[in-house]
Design a protein around this motif. Structure first.
Motif, mmCIF file in Angstrom:
data_model
loop_
_atom_site.group_PDB
_atom_site.id
_atom_site.type_symbol
_atom_site.label_atom_id
_atom_site.label_comp_id
_atom_site.label_asym_id
_atom_site.label_seq_id
_atom_site.Cartn_x
_atom_site.Cartn_y
_atom_site.Cartn_z
ATOM 1 N N ASN A 1 -6.993 0.974 8.755
ATOM 2 C CA ASN A 1 -7.255 0.499 7.404
ATOM 3 C C ASN A 1 -8.692 0.055 7.266
ATOM 4 O OD1 ASN A 1 -4.643 0.975 6.800
ATOM 5 N ND2 ASN A 1 -3.989 -1.132 7.180
ATOM 6 N N TYR A 2 -9.215 0.302 6.108
ATOM 7 C CA TYR A 2 -10.579 -0.066 5.799
ATOM 8 C C TYR A 2 -10.726 -1.571 5.882
ATOM 9 C CZ TYR A 2 -14.401 2.798 4.243
ATOM 10 O OH TYR A 2 -15.520 3.566 4.200
ATOM 11 N N GLN A 3 -9.657 -2.235 5.521
ATOM 12 C CA GLN A 3 -9.737 -3.684 5.470
ATOM 13 C C GLN A 3 -8.357 -4.284 5.305
ATOM 14 O OE1 GLN A 3 -11.886 -4.174 1.775
ATOM 15 N NE2 GLN A 3 -9.815 -4.746 1.172
ATOM 16 N N PRO B 1 0.811 -1.221 0.000
ATOM 17 C CA PRO B 1 0.000 0.000 0.000
ATOM 18 C C PRO B 1 0.848 1.276 0.000
ATOM 19 C CG PRO B 1 0.083 -0.923 2.196
ATOM 20 C CD PRO B 1 0.802 -1.890 1.296
ATOM 21 N N VAL B 2 0.228 2.339 -0.448
ATOM 22 C CA VAL B 2 0.872 3.639 -0.499
ATOM 23 C C VAL B 2 0.362 4.471 0.677
ATOM 24 C CG1 VAL B 2 0.733 5.812 -1.774
ATOM 25 C CG2 VAL B 2 1.263 3.682 -2.976
ATOM 26 N N ASP B 3 1.285 5.118 1.379
ATOM 27 C CA ASP B 3 0.870 5.977 2.487
ATOM 28 C C ASP B 3 0.513 7.360 1.935
ATOM 29 O OD1 ASP B 3 0.486 7.542 4.665
ATOM 30 O OD2 ASP B 3 2.392 7.049 5.656
ATOM 31 N N ILE C 1 -4.215 1.860 -0.224
ATOM 32 C CA ILE C 1 -3.626 2.974 0.522
ATOM 33 C C ILE C 1 -3.776 2.821 2.032
ATOM 34 C CG2 ILE C 1 -3.890 4.695 -1.308
ATOM 35 C CD1 ILE C 1 -6.466 5.618 0.011
ATOM 36 N N THR C 2 -2.921 3.552 2.750
ATOM 37 C CA THR C 2 -3.103 3.716 4.185
ATOM 38 C C THR C 2 -3.169 5.209 4.471
ATOM 39 O OG1 THR C 2 -0.722 3.767 4.567
ATOM 40 C CG2 THR C 2 -1.800 1.637 4.772
#
Lengths: 420, 255
Positions: free
Chosen positions: A386-388, A327-329, A380-381
């Motif tokens: 996190n959403y999931q 993921p991309v921050d 993404i974060t």
């Protein structure tokens, strides 16, 4: 005084024949209204109306004539086609352009032509229209001239002086296909003018950087078009061709025109075949990724993936093949990487990098900024939890995105799945 | 809580902001005169528009945020949305209170809302620049009647003035009952009110008022519109998204 019925008939026939040229762009050129003349070109481009197929109408797009000495299989104006032939006079085109422009119907003129007698004879007339508009009518609106393959450099030079954009259609994505579909045209006749224009546009820009008095030459640059779906090239072939045209001739745009069936013979898809809308759409998306999102084309299509997926867009396709980059921050990644996240466009990426200077961003702000969280959440974060689970398999993400979103193209790809 | 009532002009609104600071009102609501509702619980204050005061506010704001952000606020004002004055006031309070330029803080609700409303108004401006259809009147004026969602005449003037410098034209806002008129002899644009003759509406000008060839060019334009469409690609959903139905009545090609 014009003969109105004749003009109406000509306009119907010659706009009908010109409509397969998809370019409608009227942007990229700046021409101020000088000495209280008519019109200006602001560089923005305006779509004054839209056709019932949803394409923008910005220019009066017509052929000067549909007489043609060539017999290209994919073209309605081909010599062997039994249709009514007409030709505008130079004055008629000028009058229509001026009167449409004054009523705010259009941004300008896009003039192309079938070829009567020979290339120069035709090209000379196209140039005369542009010159009359600019000189006698002090017209500063947009002019796009199609150059005729095989026309002399002298005429092309003049075209570039009066027009904002000039273009030569590459017609087919490969030389073999061109040979097959348009045996009387050769690639040389298309590439040579493209190369000439590219150099002339470059030189004029250089000279104008030194002196503002230096003459303009096609300030909106050149573009081209290829017909897709009529011949067997893969998406990779098409995009590599486009990429080499962008790099080699500094084209402003390559247009992809899904083949609209016009006949049942000639080795082309027959009248019952569908226009390849979805494929065309995916090609444009890939083109966008290449030009604006700065993706090297090899990341989008390559030998392992020569075909763009139909059910998902090319950016999502790329992301799923490259999950190791995610993921991309959102709060620290650079602009280029944020643009690469599925569900985040250029505008949102811009807002994100600006907004985070004032404080760290969470889901609520991201949603308000306008990102598509239903896709972005897998990649993404942010400050919030996190959403999931971010350790999903690419196939799982693909499945979830497909079931949770409605695509306006569903009817096309479900149909294709049946075929497979 | 105090209610400020202003006259509906932009200068009036800026004067109201001036008064809020002048009186150090921490809680204030700004109303346009026509929107005022009797509210027994709040005190009312009538703003007297003062160009000096409004100019001071505008100048001060220009030191805090960029020209394009100032323009966004002006666009918000032109939206005429009920309550937009208070959004503008909040934005200005935030801008004046902060040492750094706040305009790109899209994490803030106020700033995001201003950007979004300004974008809507900008879209309407762009639509009007596209959808205005002039008809040539006998007296040589190119006339167009429009009914935009927002009050965009002030921000489309420049576009039409520089484009149609050699012809006289009049763009009339039917809903707001005023127009902008450009005279090509004087090269000036004036705001005008038009007295329509009995039985003649702004969107229903008598046929014999038009120049004889006018109808023919309209006919040619309709022909063109029809023939430039590709039936095999017909997609009315997309068509309507680009040209919403409420604009059709002004588009010659959609008649």
């Amino acid at each position: 005084m014009m003969n109105w019925d004749r003009v109406r008939e000509k306009l119907s026939i010659l706009s009908d024949a010109a409509k397969y040229d998809v370019s409608c762009s009227s942007s990229g050129s700046k021409r101020n209204n000088k000495e209280k003349g008519l019109g200006d070109t602001t560089g923005m481009g305006i779509c004054h109306s839209y056709t019932e197929d949803g394409r923008c109408i910005s220019l009066l797009k017509i052929l000067l004539t549909n007489f043609c000495i060539y017999d290209c299989a994919y073209c309605v104006s081909r010599r062997s086609n039994d249709i009514k032939r007409v030709a505008f006079t130079v004055e008629e085109v000028v009058d229509l352009t001026i009167n449409f422009y004054r009523r705010n119907y259009i941004e300008g003129l896009f003039l192309s032509s079938g070829i009567f007698k020979n290339a120069d004879y035709t090209m000379e007339r196209l140039v005369r229209v542009a010159k009359l508009l600019r000189t006698e009518h002090k017209f500063n609106g947009y002019i796009h001239l199609k150059t005729i393959p095989g026309a002399s450099e002298l005429l092309m030079k003049e075209a570039g002086i009066w027009a904002d954009r000039v273009s030569v259609n590459i017609e087919m994505p490969s030389e073999e296909s061109l040979k097959q579909m348009a045996p009387e045209k050769n690639t040389e006749d298309i590439i040579k003018p493209m190369a000439y224009l590219s150099t002339a546009i470059y030189n004029a820009k250089e000279e104008r950087a030194i002196s503002k008095k230096a003459p303009r030459f096609a300030p909106a640059g050149q573009s081209t078009q290829m017909v897709i779906g009529a011949t067997p090239e893969t998406d990779k072939d098409i995009m590599y061709k486009a990429s080499s045209l962008y790099a080699g001739y500094k084209l402003k745009r390559v247009y992809y025109s899904g083949y609209v069936p016009i006949r049942d013979d000639g080795g082309l898809p027959g009248m019952q075949s569908e226009v390849p809308f979805l494929r065309e759409h995916r090609l444009y998306q890939a083109d966008w990724l290449m030009r604006l999102y700065k993706f090297p084309i090899q990341e989008i299509v390559n030998n392992d993936y020569p075909t763009l997926a139909t059910d998902i867009d090319p950016k999502l396709g790329w992301a799923l093949r490259n999950l190791h980059q995610f993921p991309v921050d959102i709060n620290s990644a650079d602009y280029e990487m944020i643009m690469r996240v599925p569900g985040i466009g250029m505008g949102s990426a811009f807002k994100i990098v600006n907004a985070r200077k004032f404080g760290r961003l969470g889901w609520e702000q991201l949603r308000k900024i306008g990102i598509a969280t239903n896709r972005a959440k897998y990649f993404i974060t942010c400050t919030d939890a996190n959403y999931q689970d971010l350790n999903l398999q690419d196939t799982t993400i693909r499945q979830r995105i497909l079931t949770q979103t409605n695509s306006k193209f569903e009817k096309y790809y479900t149909q294709q799945l049946v075929l497979f | 809580m105090i209610s400020l009532i202003y006259d509906g002009t932009f200068e009036g609104l800026l004067t109201a902001v001036f008064e809020v600071y002048e009186h150090k009102w921490a809680e204030a609501i700004i109303y346009k005169q026509v929107h005022v509702q009797k509210d027994a619980f709040s005190e009312q204050y009538s703003v007297i528009t003062d160009t000096e005061k409004s100019a001071r506010v505008w100048r001060g704001l220009g030191k805090k945020i960029s020209d394009s952000a100032c323009y966004q606020l002006y666009c918000c004002y032109l939206s005429e949305l009920v309550g937009v004055e208070n959004l503008i006031l909040q934005y200005m309070r935030d801008a004046f209170a902060s040492a750094q330029n706040i305009e790109e803080n899209f994490g803030s609700n106020t700033i995001l809302q201003v950007a979004q409303i300004a974008r809507k108004v900008g879209r309407e401006k762009h639509r009007m620049e596209a959808f205005v259809r002039f008809r040539l009147l006998k007296d040589g004026i190119f006339y167009a009647g429009i009914e935009p969602d927002f009050n965009v005449l002030p921000i489309i003037t420049k576009h039409f003035k520089s484009r149609y410098a050699d012809q006289s034209w009049l763009i009339y806002d039917i809903k707001r009952r005023y127009g902008i008129h450009y005279d090509h002899y004087t090269s000036r644009v004036n705001t005008v009110e038009v007295e329509w003759k009995e039985g003649v509406a702004a969107n229903n000008v008598a046929k014999d008022a038009f120049e004889p060839n006018e109808e023919l060019y309209q006919l040619l334009w309709k022909d063109y519109f029809k023939h430039t469409s590709i039936p095999a690609r017909r997609n009315m959903k997309l068509h309507i998204r680009h040209v919403p139905r409420r604009y059709w009545k002004y588009l010659i090609e959609k008649q």
